[in-house]
Design a protein around this motif. Structure first.
Motif, PDB file in Angstrom:
ATOM      1  N   THR A 241      47.357  39.971  12.682  1.00  8.81           N
ATOM      2  CA  THR A 241      46.818  40.861  11.652  1.00  8.81           C
ATOM      3  C   THR A 241      45.643  40.207  10.930  1.00  8.81           C
ATOM      4  O   THR A 241      44.625  40.850  10.660  1.00  8.81           O
ATOM      5  CB  THR A 241      47.912  41.232  10.633  1.00  8.81           C
ATOM      6  OG1 THR A 241      48.999  41.866  11.311  1.00  8.81           O
ATOM      7  CG2 THR A 241      47.372  42.182   9.574  1.00  8.81           C
TER       8      THR A 241
ATOM      9  N   SER B  80      42.592  40.096  13.174  1.00  4.84           N
ATOM     10  CA  SER B  80      42.075  41.427  13.512  1.00  4.84           C
ATOM     11  C   SER B  80      41.214  41.998  12.385  1.00  4.84           C
ATOM     12  O   SER B  80      40.658  43.091  12.536  1.00  4.84           O
ATOM     13  CB  SER B  80      43.236  42.386  13.789  1.00  4.84           C
ATOM     14  OG  SER B  80      43.901  42.737  12.584  1.00  4.84           O
TER      15      SER B  80
ATOM     16  N   MET C 198      42.423  42.852   9.447  1.00  8.12           N
ATOM     17  CA  MET C 198      43.282  43.873   8.821  1.00  8.12           C
ATOM     18  C   MET C 198      43.023  45.248   9.442  1.00  8.12           C
ATOM     19  O   MET C 198      42.998  46.272   8.757  1.00  8.12           O
ATOM     20  CB  MET C 198      43.067  43.916   7.305  1.00  8.12           C
ATOM     21  CG  MET C 198      43.224  42.575   6.611  1.00  8.12           C
ATOM     22  SD  MET C 198      44.905  41.898   6.804  1.00  8.12           S
ATOM     23  CE  MET C 198      45.799  42.892   5.621  1.00  8.12           C
ATOM     24  N   ASP C 199      42.851  45.271  10.762  1.00  7.77           N
ATOM     25  CA  ASP C 199      42.645  46.526  11.476  1.00  7.77           C
ATOM     26  C   ASP C 199      43.844  47.440  11.248  1.00  7.77           C
ATOM     27  O   ASP C 199      44.987  47.044  11.484  1.00  7.77           O
ATOM     28  CB  ASP C 199      42.490  46.243  12.976  1.00  7.77           C
ATOM     29  CG  ASP C 199      42.063  47.463  13.766  1.00  7.77           C
ATOM     30  OD1 ASP C 199      42.712  48.511  13.628  1.00  7.77           O
ATOM     31  OD2 ASP C 199      41.091  47.369  14.537  1.00  7.77           O
ATOM     32  N   PRO C 200      43.614  48.697  10.788  1.00  6.60           N
ATOM     33  CA  PRO C 200      44.748  49.589  10.491  1.00  6.60           C
ATOM     34  C   PRO C 200      45.618  49.889  11.704  1.00  6.60           C
ATOM     35  O   PRO C 200      46.813  50.170  11.542  1.00  6.60           O
ATOM     36  CB  PRO C 200      44.065  50.858   9.961  1.00  6.60           C
ATOM     37  CG  PRO C 200      42.642  50.770  10.415  1.00  6.60           C
ATOM     38  CD  PRO C 200      42.331  49.314  10.455  1.00  6.60           C
ATOM     39  N   TRP C 201      45.034  49.854  12.921  1.00  6.45           N
ATOM     40  CA  TRP C 201      45.827  50.088  14.126  1.00  6.45           C
ATOM     41  C   TRP C 201      46.880  49.002  14.321  1.00  6.45           C
ATOM     42  O   TRP C 201      47.908  49.217  14.966  1.00  6.45           O
ATOM     43  CB  TRP C 201      44.937  50.153  15.355  1.00  6.45           C
ATOM     44  CG  TRP C 201      44.170  51.433  15.471  1.00  6.45           C
ATOM     45  CD1 TRP C 201      42.878  51.655  15.065  1.00  6.45           C
ATOM     46  CD2 TRP C 201      44.641  52.670  16.006  1.00  6.45           C
ATOM     47  NE1 TRP C 201      42.520  52.947  15.318  1.00  6.45           N
ATOM     48  CE2 TRP C 201      43.578  53.602  15.905  1.00  6.45           C
ATOM     49  CE3 TRP C 201      45.842  53.088  16.565  1.00  6.45           C
ATOM     50  CZ2 TRP C 201      43.699  54.921  16.337  1.00  6.45           C
ATOM     51  CZ3 TRP C 201      45.956  54.406  17.009  1.00  6.45           C
ATOM     52  CH2 TRP C 201      44.902  55.300  16.893  1.00  6.45           C
TER      53      TRP C 201
ATOM     54  N   LEU D 108      47.648  46.755  11.416  1.00  6.19           N
ATOM     55  CA  LEU D 108      48.269  46.536  10.103  1.00  6.19           C
ATOM     56  C   LEU D 108      49.461  47.458   9.864  1.00  6.19           C
ATOM     57  O   LEU D 108      50.510  47.014   9.379  1.00  6.19           O
ATOM     58  CB  LEU D 108      47.223  46.733   9.003  1.00  6.19           C
ATOM     59  CG  LEU D 108      47.714  46.545   7.560  1.00  6.19           C
ATOM     60  CD1 LEU D 108      48.256  45.137   7.356  1.00  6.19           C
ATOM     61  CD2 LEU D 108      46.593  46.842   6.574  1.00  6.19           C
ATOM     62  N   LEU D 109      49.326  48.753  10.197  1.00  2.00           N
ATOM     63  CA  LEU D 109      50.409  49.701   9.933  1.00  2.00           C
ATOM     64  C   LEU D 109      51.677  49.385  10.717  1.00  2.00           C
ATOM     65  O   LEU D 109      52.756  49.228  10.121  1.00  2.00           O
ATOM     66  CB  LEU D 109      49.943  51.136  10.216  1.00  2.00           C
ATOM     67  CG  LEU D 109      51.002  52.226  10.029  1.00  2.00           C
ATOM     68  CD1 LEU D 109      51.559  52.211   8.605  1.00  2.00           C
ATOM     69  CD2 LEU D 109      50.434  53.606  10.363  1.00  2.00           C
TER      70      LEU D 109
ATOM     71  N   THR E 297      53.207  46.081   9.527  1.00  3.52           N
ATOM     72  CA  THR E 297      53.867  46.189   8.226  1.00  3.52           C
ATOM     73  C   THR E 297      55.250  46.802   8.353  1.00  3.52           C
ATOM     74  O   THR E 297      56.228  46.310   7.771  1.00  3.52           O
ATOM     75  CB  THR E 297      53.012  47.040   7.269  1.00  3.52           C
ATOM     76  OG1 THR E 297      51.737  46.415   7.089  1.00  3.52           O
ATOM     77  CG2 THR E 297      53.692  47.188   5.920  1.00  3.52           C
TER      78      THR E 297
ATOM     79  N   TRP F 115      52.730  49.974  18.906  1.00  4.40           N
ATOM     80  CA  TRP F 115      53.193  51.213  18.275  1.00  4.40           C
ATOM     81  C   TRP F 115      54.521  51.669  18.868  1.00  4.40           C
ATOM     82  O   TRP F 115      55.371  52.223  18.158  1.00  4.40           O
ATOM     83  CB  TRP F 115      52.125  52.305  18.397  1.00  4.40           C
ATOM     84  CG  TRP F 115      51.055  52.155  17.359  1.00  4.40           C
ATOM     85  CD1 TRP F 115      50.082  51.189  17.317  1.00  4.40           C
ATOM     86  CD2 TRP F 115      50.857  52.968  16.204  1.00  4.40           C
ATOM     87  NE1 TRP F 115      49.282  51.347  16.207  1.00  4.40           N
ATOM     88  CE2 TRP F 115      49.732  52.437  15.503  1.00  4.40           C
ATOM     89  CE3 TRP F 115      51.494  54.088  15.698  1.00  4.40           C
ATOM     90  CZ2 TRP F 115      49.255  53.000  14.324  1.00  4.40           C
ATOM     91  CZ3 TRP F 115      51.023  54.655  14.512  1.00  4.40           C
ATOM     92  CH2 TRP F 115      49.916  54.106  13.842  1.00  4.40           C
TER      93      TRP F 115
END
Length: 221
Positions: A84, A87, A89-92, A94-95, A98, A196
């Motif tokens: 993370t 990256s 803090m790339d949202p792909w 980070l989400l 998290t 994911w």
């Protein structure tokens, strides 16, 4: 504590977890990415080996049962923090990272609260698939970092027009930037899909554990 081979392998896997992050302190990229990847893959492999040996040799112990999930969670959480961070803090990333870390912390808290009744939250087959998906995704994403660094090194000093000309085949690809870019692109997307998928499995197993623990969380009259 019983010091048999399965337990020793589990302990080594636990110790390897911070080693993944430490690689980036002592080595430059892309070597740090490759060393972290190798260490992570070797440690992850012991997760299957120590369980297999413990069952085959009838060496299952309370110490091993306690340490095994801790080692798995430490490996996943530390590796996700590293990925993370690098990256940007790339949202792909980070989400799902998290949600995965939240679930692991939540389930660990449930196990601690339940104490002797924690056997209610025994590891299921779905949870094992979850762990496998997490570790595979992390390994692939470590390779993305290496490919991306190779690409940046190879294109250093080249302007955008030159890079585009090489990628379109107008100029010769003397630095091999096309395969490095493809390696970064495909490994990133494969890693994201796996991450994911791991997040979905992680959330489902976390909800399942919470559902099973509800009878022990209700207030008694």
């Amino acid at each position: 504590m019983t010091w048999n081979l399965p337990n020793i392998l589990t302990l080594l896997r636990l110790l390897a977890a911070p080693g993944v992050a430490i690689m980036f302190l002592y080595f430059t990229r892309p070597w740090a990415d490759w060393f972290a990847l190798v260490l992570f893959v070797v440690a992850a492999t012991t997760d299957w080996i120590d369980g297999y040996l413990a069952r085959a040799w009838n060496q299952q112990t309370k110490f091993g049962a306690m340490l095994d999930p801790i080692a798995d969670k430490a490996m996943v959480v530390i590796a996700l923090l590293v990925i993370t961070g690098f990256s940007g803090m790339d949202p792909w990333i980070l989400l799902p990272a998290t949600l995965i870390m939240f679930r692991e912390t939540f389930v660990s808290g449930l196990r601690e609260f339940l104490g002797d009744t924690a056997g209610t939250l025994a590891v299921t087959k779905l949870a094992k698939w979850k762990t496998a998906a997490q570790m595979t995704a992390i390994a692939v994403l470590f390779s993305t970092g290496a490919f991306d660094t190779y690409f940046q090194i190879s294109t250093e000093g080249m302007d955008d027009a030159m890079i585009i000309a090489v990628l379109e085949g107008i100029e010769p690809d003397l630095q091999g930037i096309l395969w490095k870019l493809n390696g970064a692109f495909y490994s990133w997307w494969i890693g994201i899909v796996l991450l994911w998928a791991a997040m979905v499995l992680t959330v489902l197993t976390g909800f399942d554990y919470f559902r099973k623990s509800l009878p022990y969380l209700r207030e008694t009259a």
